[in-house]
Structures are given as structure tokens and as C-alpha cells.
Design an enzyme around this catalytic site. Structure first.
Site, PDB file in Angstrom:
ATOM      1  N   HIS A   1     -13.761   0.227  10.807  1.00  0.00           N
ATOM      2  CA  HIS A   1     -14.017  -0.776  11.845  1.00  0.00           C
ATOM      3  C   HIS A   1     -14.576  -2.051  11.219  1.00  0.00           C
ATOM      4  CE1 HIS A   1     -14.691  -2.618  15.566  1.00  0.00           C
ATOM      5  NE2 HIS A   1     -14.951  -1.540  16.299  1.00  0.00           N
ATOM      6  N   GLY A   2     -13.692  -3.020  11.037  1.00  0.00           N
ATOM      7  CA  GLY A   2     -14.109  -4.294  10.459  1.00  0.00           C
ATOM      8  C   GLY A   2     -14.060  -5.416  11.482  1.00  0.00           C
ATOM      9  N   ALA A   3     -14.233  -5.067  12.762  1.00  0.00           N
ATOM     10  CA  ALA A   3     -14.087  -6.059  13.836  1.00  0.00           C
ATOM     11  C   ALA A   3     -15.368  -6.211  14.644  1.00  0.00           C
ATOM     12  CB  ALA A   3     -12.946  -5.628  14.764  1.00  0.00           C
ATOM     13  N   HIS A   4     -15.317  -7.171  15.587  1.00  0.00           N
ATOM     14  CA  HIS A   4     -16.251  -7.263  16.721  1.00  0.00           C
ATOM     15  C   HIS A   4     -17.727  -7.211  16.371  1.00  0.00           C
ATOM     16  CE1 HIS A   4     -12.837  -6.062  19.681  1.00  0.00           C
ATOM     17  NE2 HIS A   4     -12.726  -7.294  19.219  1.00  0.00           N
TER      18      HIS A   4
ATOM     19  N   TYR B   1     -19.538  -5.884  14.138  1.00  0.00           N
ATOM     20  CA  TYR B   1     -20.203  -4.781  13.447  1.00  0.00           C
ATOM     21  C   TYR B   1     -20.397  -5.158  11.972  1.00  0.00           C
ATOM     22  CZ  TYR B   1     -19.278  -2.196  17.722  1.00  0.00           C
ATOM     23  OH  TYR B   1     -19.255  -1.807  19.028  1.00  0.00           O
TER      24      TYR B   1
ATOM     25  N   ARG C   1      -9.480  -2.069  11.282  1.00  0.00           N
ATOM     26  CA  ARG C   1      -9.453  -2.915  12.484  1.00  0.00           C
ATOM     27  C   ARG C   1     -10.203  -4.209  12.188  1.00  0.00           C
ATOM     28  NH1 ARG C   1     -11.622  -2.640  18.607  1.00  0.00           N
ATOM     29  NH2 ARG C   1      -9.566  -3.009  19.464  1.00  0.00           N
TER      30      ARG C   1
ATOM     31  N   ARG D   1      -6.576 -14.559  21.482  1.00  0.00           N
ATOM     32  CA  ARG D   1      -6.835 -14.860  22.892  1.00  0.00           C
ATOM     33  C   ARG D   1      -7.968 -14.012  23.472  1.00  0.00           C
ATOM     34  NH1 ARG D   1      -1.262 -12.288  25.239  1.00  0.00           N
ATOM     35  NH2 ARG D   1      -1.698 -10.116  24.725  1.00  0.00           N
TER      36      ARG D   1
ATOM     37  N   GLY E   1      -5.397  -7.786  25.722  1.00  0.00           N
ATOM     38  CA  GLY E   1      -4.768  -8.494  26.824  1.00  0.00           C
ATOM     39  C   GLY E   1      -3.310  -8.157  27.051  1.00  0.00           C
TER      40      GLY E   1
ATOM     41  N   GLY F   1      -6.364  -1.087  25.733  1.00  0.00           N
ATOM     42  CA  GLY F   1      -7.710  -0.659  26.081  1.00  0.00           C
ATOM     43  C   GLY F   1      -7.859  -0.500  27.578  1.00  0.00           C
ATOM     44  N   ARG F   2      -8.219  -1.606  28.231  1.00  0.00           N
ATOM     45  CA  ARG F   2      -8.539  -1.552  29.663  1.00  0.00           C
ATOM     46  C   ARG F   2      -7.394  -1.063  30.519  1.00  0.00           C
ATOM     47  NH1 ARG F   2     -10.363  -7.601  29.464  1.00  0.00           N
ATOM     48  NH2 ARG F   2      -8.645  -7.473  27.987  1.00  0.00           N
TER      49      ARG F   2
END
Ligand SMILES: Cc1cc2nc3c(=O)[nH]c(=O)nc-3n(C[C@H](O)[C@H](O)[C@H](O)COP(=O)(O)O)c2cc1C
Length: 179
Positions: A15-18, A20, A67, A107, A137, A158-159
Site C-alpha cells: 500500500h503506497g497510496a492515500h 499512509y 497501490r 479525479r 469513480g 470500491g463504493r
């Protein structure tokens, strides 16, 4: 490290995103180190690539993905040149032959909105010589379109998947917003 094959998993997504830990090394708005892990693009990416190398050496490249979200800026973890960052990582990852690179669309500026954006992951997709996964998205229609047009090999949901696992009746209203 206990190998994933002993605990029954197929692989590891780094996890290399968001915002962290790894992302905080990558982004020049939060990485204020002055050693070989801070400053230049090469230095800021060093930690992520060393982790990739270590995991690959442990379990094999075909079991490793990563990621990344070069365009995201959660909790101030943003970068002044996210396109260059994403491209550098995509190119550098080729050395390890990992299973995939999973990248968050520009986006996706906030967790709950789909926005139109001129920035694109296509340069990273072209640079990375492996399976390229995009996310954020997407609904069924534009997810299929992204794959058909060669902008991705796979689309992660995801959502839209959480409330509707069959992805059959999805609709997202698109917000126009500069980014
Ligand atoms: C409730 C919720 C929690 C999330 N938690 C995380 C998280 O912990 N780490 C992360 O990288 N992304 C997280 N995300 C982002 C998702 O992994 C995904 O990138 C995002 O939802 C975009 O895909 P989507 O538009 O199909 O939902 C979260 C998203 C939602 C909606």
C-alpha cells in the site's frame, strides 16, 4: 517475514497510496527529510522501491502488487508534480517485474466524489510494462470503456461494489470540478 504461501494468500499488495507511510515518503509536501530518502524524486521514491525489492525477494515478483495515488493529497500528503511522480514510479517498477501496479485516478480528489479531471494515468499505463489496474469513480460503463480503450487492464471498484455486488444498475452523477 512469513511467506504468504504459508498463510494461504495468493500475494501481497504493497500500500503506497492515500497518505499512509510509503506515500508520505513519495510526496514532496510532507517528506522533509534531508537524507537519501528525501529531496529529489529519486530519493523520495527510494523507500517504496526498496520495499518492493524486499517483498519480491521474499515471495517472488509474480505475487507482488503495489497501490499508488500520486495525485491524491489526503492529510496534506500531496505532491507538486504528481504526473512526474507517477511516471517515475511506473518506470522504476519495471525493474522488478511485479504482478501489477494499481493506481488511483487523479479525479479522486475526495473519497466521495467523482470529478472530471484533465490529468490522466495514461502516461503511467504506457510506461508500466505489466498489468495496470485503475480505480476511483468508475461505473460499469466507463470501467468497460477504460479497458476497451487500453487505458487499463483491470478496473477496481470500491463504493459501487459495496452496495451493489452485481454492478448491474450503477449510476454515478458526474461532477465537473477543476483539479
Ligand atoms: C468507506 C471507504 C473507506 C476507504 N478506506 C480506504 C483505505 O483505508 N485505504 C485506501 O487506500 N483507500 C481507501 N478507500 C478508497 C478506496 O480504496 C477506493 O480507492 C475508492 O473508494 C475509489 O474507488 P471507488 O470510486 O470505486 O469507490 C476507502 C473508500 C471508502 C468509500
Amino acid at each position: 517475514m512469513q511467506s504468504v504461501k504459508f498463510v494461504g494468500f495468493d500475494g501481497v499488495e504493497i500500500h503506497g497510496a492515500h497518505d499512509y507511510l510509503i506515500d508520505q515518503y513519495l510526496k514532496d509536501q510532507v517528506n522533509d527529510r534531508t537524507d537519501q530518502y528525501g529531496g529529489s524524486l529519486e530519493n523520495r521514491c527510494r523507500f517504496a522501491l526498496e520495499i518492493v525489492e524486499a517483498v519480491v525477494n521474499e515471495i517472488g515478483a509474480d505475487r507482488v502488487g503495489i497501490r499508488l495515488s500520486p495525485f491524491a493529497d489526503y492529510k496534506d500528503s500531496g505532491d507538486s508534480n504528481p504526473s512526474a511522480l507517477g511516471l517515475y514510479m511506473a518506470e522504476s517498477l519495471n525493474k522488478y517485474g511485479i504482478a501489477y501496479c494499481h493506481m488511483v485516478e487523479p479525479r479522486m480528489k475526495t473519497p466521495l466524489q467523482k470529478v472530471e479531471c484533465l490529468d490522466s494515468l495514461v502516461p503511467m499505463r504506457k510506461a508500466f510494462r505489466g498489468t495496470f489496474i485503475v480505480t476511483s469513480g468508475y461505473d460499469r460503463e466507463d470501467g468497460n470503456k477504460a479497458v476497451d480503450e487500453g487505458r487499463a487492464d483491470l478496473v477496481a471498484y470500491g463504493r459501487m461494489f459495496i452496495p451493489n455486488p452485481d454492478l448491474s444498475s450503477m449510476h454515478l452523477s458526474t461532477m465537473s470540478r477543476g483539479c
